[in-house]
Design a protein around this motif. Structure first.
Motif, PDB file in Angstrom:
ATOM      1  N   ILE A 298       0.842  -1.203   0.000  1.00 32.90           N
ATOM      2  CA  ILE A 298       0.000   0.000   0.000  1.00 32.90           C
ATOM      3  C   ILE A 298       0.878   1.253   0.000  1.00 32.90           C
ATOM      4  N   LEU A 320      -5.309   5.323   1.472  1.00 36.42           N
ATOM      5  CA  LEU A 320      -6.668   4.788   1.585  1.00 36.42           C
ATOM      6  C   LEU A 320      -7.165   4.308   0.226  1.00 36.42           C
ATOM      7  N   ALA A 323      -5.227   1.161  -0.847  1.00 34.35           N
ATOM      8  CA  ALA A 323      -5.660  -0.011  -0.080  1.00 34.35           C
ATOM      9  C   ALA A 323      -6.952  -0.576  -0.669  1.00 34.35           C
ATOM     10  N   GLY A 324      -7.851   0.322  -1.099  1.00 28.95           N
ATOM     11  CA  GLY A 324      -9.085  -0.131  -1.730  1.00 28.95           C
ATOM     12  C   GLY A 324      -8.839  -0.796  -3.062  1.00 28.95           C
ATOM     13  N   GLN A 334      -8.033  -1.918   4.224  1.00 28.09           N
ATOM     14  CA  GLN A 334      -8.377  -0.509   4.056  1.00 28.09           C
ATOM     15  C   GLN A 334      -8.842   0.117   5.368  1.00 28.09           C
ATOM     16  N   SER A 386     -14.072   6.739  -2.332  1.00 28.07           N
ATOM     17  CA  SER A 386     -13.245   6.219  -3.418  1.00 28.07           C
ATOM     18  C   SER A 386     -13.775   6.675  -4.770  1.00 28.07           C
TER      19      SER A 386
END
Length: 403
Positions: A298, A320, A323-324, A334, A386
Motif C-alpha cells: 500500500i 486509503l 488499499a481499496g 483498508q 473512493s
C-alpha cells in the motif's frame, strides 16, 4: 542543489548539536567536524557527480570503496566489487551486504530493478573522514563514516540505516518528495518505513515480532539509548543526560513547527516523520502478518502515485485509495489504514472521525470473521469516498491533457 536531489543524512542535526554540549572534548570535536563537513557537502553540487559512471545501469551491481579517512571520493580505493572475494575489513562487508539486501528486497518484493527501477549501480564508500558521525545518500552513492567510537559507532552497523538511505534514492526516482516541512517529513518517513521493512524481510519477522526501531546499532554500548527513532513509539527511542528525551511527536496535535533551514532540520523533517511512521506501524500491526506484504505494498504504490509537494493528508488519502484498489473497498486492510491515520490525528476527507477505529477494533476482535455487519457503514463511506477520488483523478488528468 534541488530539494529532491540533496544530501540525506541519517543522523539529524539536533542530535549532533547535543554532542557539542558533551563534556568530552573529542566527542565535541567530532560533532563539530561532522557538522562542518555536512554543511560543506550540502553546498557542493559537484558531490553528486564526483565519481564518473557511479549511476550507470548494472542491475544493482555493488561496488564498495575505501576512502581511507579522506573526503575526496574519486581517490577512494576499490575494496570489494560485486564478484570479488570477501574483504578482511568488516565495514566493507557490512556495506556490501546491506546494499545487496536492500537491492534484493526491492527486486523480490516490488519487482523494482535497483534504486531507480532501471538497474542503477550501487556504490558505497566506507571510512569517510575522520570520526565522521554520519552516513548519507547524495543522489548517486552511499557514504559511511566511522563514528567517533565513543557515542556513535561505525555507520555500516545497521541494515535499516543502509536501507533508509538508499530509499531516499527510490523516493527521488518516484514521488520526488520535496525535502522540507511535511513533504520532507514524509520523505524521511518513507525511508524509515522501508528501512525497517528491509530489516524485517531479511529476518523474516512478522509485524508483531519486529522491534520497529531505526538505527538500533548506531550507538556504542556505553550509550543508554534504544535507537535513533522508534516507529512503534515515536518520542521513546532514548531518554538520557546526553541527548535528553527523544523529541519526536506521534500525532498531529504534537506537530513541531521549525524554520525551513538547515539549522531547523528543513522544517523538522526528522522530527515530524514520527507521525506518518506511527501511522504505518499501526497499519501493519492492524493488518498483521508480514508488514512488507500488505502494508508495504500500500505504501509503495502510494509513493509512486504521490506528487513532490504531498502533505500528510494527501498521502493519507492516497494510501486509503490504494488499499481499496489492492484489497477491496471496505476490506480489513483498508479499514486498518483509515484507523491508523485517525489515530495519529491526520484527517481523511469524507470519513467521520473515529468511525474506522471502532470498526477496525471490532473486526480484529472477531479475527476478521463476519465483519460485513460491523463494517457496513464504513464500507459505504469508503465506497463513496473512493468514487469521488477516482472522479477527481480523472478530472485532473483531463485538465492536464488540455494544457
Amino acid at each position: 542543489m534541488s530539494r529532491t536531489s540533496r544530501l540525506n543524512c541519517i543522523i539529524p542535526p539536533y542530535l549532533l548539536k547535543k554532542l557539542l554540549e558533551s563534556e568530552d572534548a573529542e566527542v565535541r570535536q567530532a560533532a563539530l567536524d561532522t557538522m562542518l563537513t555536512t554543511a560543506r557537502l550540502r553546498g557542493e553540487r559537484a558531490v553528486r557527480s564526483s565519481f564518473a559512471g557511479a549511476a550507470a545501469p548494472g542491475h544493482g551491481r555493488r561496488t564498495v570503496f575505501d576512502v581511507e579517512e579522506g573526503s575526496f571520493l574519486p581517490a577512494a580505493v576499490l575494496a570489494r566489487p560485486e564478484d570479488g572475494p570477501e574483504s578482511v575489513d568488516e565495514p566493507v562487508n557490512r556495506a556490501f551486504d546491506g546494499l545487496g539486501l536492500t537491492r534484493d528486497f526491492y527486486n523480490e518484493v516490488f519487482q523494482r530493478d535497483s534504486i531507480d527501477g532501471r538497474g542503477m549501480r550501487l556504490d558505497g564508500y566506507v571510512h569517510y573522514g575522520v570520526k565522521f558521525n554520519n552516513a548519507f545518500w547524495d543522489g548517486r552513492q552511499m557514504v559511511f563514516g566511522d563514528g567517533d567510537g565513543k557515542v556513535l559507532g561505525n555507520l555500516t552497523g545497521s541494515l535499516d540505516v543502509i536501507a533508509h538511505e538508499l530509499t531516499h534514492g527510490v523516493t527521488e526516482h518516484t514521488a520526488g518528495l520535496e525535502y522540507h516541512n511535511q513533504s520532507g517529513a514524509l520523505n524521511e518517513s518513507i525511508s524509515d518505513v522501508f528501512g525497517s521493512l528491509v530489516k524485517q524481510w531479511s529476518l523474516k519477522q512478522s509485524a508483531e515480532e519486529a522491534d520497529w526501531l531505526i538505527g538500533a546499532d548506531v550507538w556504542t554500548p556505553g550509550i543508554d539509548a534504544d535507537a535513533l527513532r522508534s516507529m512503534k513509539a515515536p518520542g521513546h527511542a532514548y531518554n538520557n543526560p546526553l541527548f535528553g528525551k527523544d523529541p519526536q511527536p506521534d500525532r498531529m496535535g504534537k506537530f513541531i513547527h521549525l524554520p525551513d533551514t538547515d539549522e531547523g532540520d528543513s522544517g523538522g523533517v526528522h522530527l515530524n516523520s514520527g507521525i506518518p511512521n506511527k501511522a504505518f506501524y499501526l497499519t501493519a500491526v492492524g493488518i498483521g502478518g508480514f508488514a512488507w506484504e500488505a502494508a508495504g505494498s500500500i505504501w509503495f504504490e502510494s509513493l509512486k502515485a504521490s506528487g513532490a509537494t504531498a502533505q500528510f493528508q494527501d498521502f493519507a488519502h492516497t494510501t486509503l485509495q490504494k488499499a481499496g484498489e489492492l484489497f477491496g473497498v471496505g476490506s480489513a486492510e483498508q479499514s486498518a489504514v483509515l484507523a491508523a491515520w485517525q489515530e495519529v490525528e491526520v484527517p481523511v476527507n469524507g470519513v467521520r472521525t473515529r468511525v474506522a477505529r471502532a470498526r477496525s477494533l471490532a473486526a480484529n476482535e472477531n479475527g476478521g470473521v463476519g465483519r460485513q455487519d460491523g463494517l457496513a457503514a464504513l464500507t459505504r463511506q469508503i465506497g463513496e469516498l473512493s468514487a469521488k477520488m477516482t472522479a477527481l483523478t480523472k478530472d485532473v488528468k483531463a485538465l492536464k491533457a488540455t494544457r
